[in-house]
Design an enzyme around this catalytic site. Sequence first.
Site, mmCIF file in Angstrom:
data_model
loop_
_atom_site.group_PDB
_atom_site.id
_atom_site.type_symbol
_atom_site.label_atom_id
_atom_site.label_comp_id
_atom_site.label_asym_id
_atom_site.label_seq_id
_atom_site.Cartn_x
_atom_site.Cartn_y
_atom_site.Cartn_z
ATOM 1 C CG HIS A 1 3.302 2.627 3.938
ATOM 2 N ND1 HIS A 1 2.723 2.952 5.006
ATOM 3 C CD2 HIS A 1 3.210 1.330 4.118
ATOM 4 C CE1 HIS A 1 2.444 2.107 5.960
ATOM 5 N NE2 HIS A 1 2.864 0.989 5.346
ATOM 6 C CD GLU B 1 1.521 -5.766 6.485
ATOM 7 O OE1 GLU B 1 2.611 -5.283 6.203
ATOM 8 O OE2 GLU B 1 0.493 -5.308 5.997
ATOM 9 C CG ASP C 1 4.155 -3.448 9.106
ATOM 10 O OD1 ASP C 1 4.339 -2.735 10.083
ATOM 11 O OD2 ASP C 1 3.467 -2.773 8.124
HETATM 12 C C1 3PY Z 1 6.048 -4.418 5.050
HETATM 13 O O1 3PY Z 1 7.233 -4.942 5.122
HETATM 14 O O2 3PY Z 1 5.332 -4.346 6.128
HETATM 15 C C2 3PY Z 1 5.359 -4.134 4.058
HETATM 16 O O3 3PY Z 1 4.165 -3.532 4.042
HETATM 17 C C3 3PY Z 1 6.067 -4.304 2.605
HETATM 18 O O4 3PY Z 1 5.849 -2.889 1.983
HETATM 19 MG MG MG Z 2 3.548 -3.494 5.931
#
Ligand code: 3PY
Ligand code: MG
Length: 264
Positions: A46, A150, A176
């Site tokens: 990102h 995630e 996420d």
């Molecule tokens: C998340 O928290 O989804 C991440 O990818 C951390 O940057």
């Molecule tokens: Mg993430």
Amino acid sequence: MTAPKLRKRLANGEKIFAAWMSAAYPRMAEALGRAGFDAVILDLQHGEASFGEARDAISAAHLVGTPTGVRVGLDGFGEAARLYDVGAELAILPMINSVEDARKLVDTLKYPPVGGRSWGGTRAISLFGSDVESYRRSANDEMIALAMIETRQAADILEDILDVPGLDGVFVGPSDLSISLSKGARLDHQLPEAVEVITRLLAAAKARNKLTAIFCGNGEAAARNAELGFDIMGIGSDWAFLTSGAQAALKAARGSVGPAGPNY
Ligand code: 3PY
Ligand code: MG
């Protein structure tokens, strides 16, 4: 020139507080290292850096004795291997949602007999003051490959992912993860279902002697996660540090500040 150090520090039981860097400016990594972070993690999923900027940020951090990690883009297996080749000590792959993804990660990032990493770490060898044979023999142990957990899909099989031979550990993406577990309803690092997954993950990883890491929105969250048992805390981000420092200066100067904007 200094040898890789993250793995040794982790083996000594030290907690690693790493700055999460989203900017493209290589010298930012040097500044974050100078600030005293144990490591700098460059976010190429990102964040804004190109490969060349990331390569130069790795060297800049190295100048001040700070090891670097990278979080690469989606399907960034080859990208991670290339960043190992220029001196990253840690690679984090986002959205690892299956055992096959985790196996591919190991296959790309570990030399035989563990995986099938392609040879070519010339820059890393120079940066670490190493030589071909020493680097070739030590890289599988020294370079750390982490799979991001995630999504609900990954959470459901996190024990199977942890069981993949050669995988060094897992990195929790709490943003996420909460979005996925709440079916899009919430972005909340304290979402009870996410906290449950994190508790399960910590226990499963410790039982298998695997490393645990997590993204933290600020220093307080990093302190809490270190206390919970995580080994590596990615604290972010550089933009948030810049904004809060700027706001503190403005507050002192004129007693008021502007809106802070998103964290990262
Ligand atoms: C998340 O928290 O989804 C991440 O990818 C951390 O940057
Ligand atoms: Mg993430």
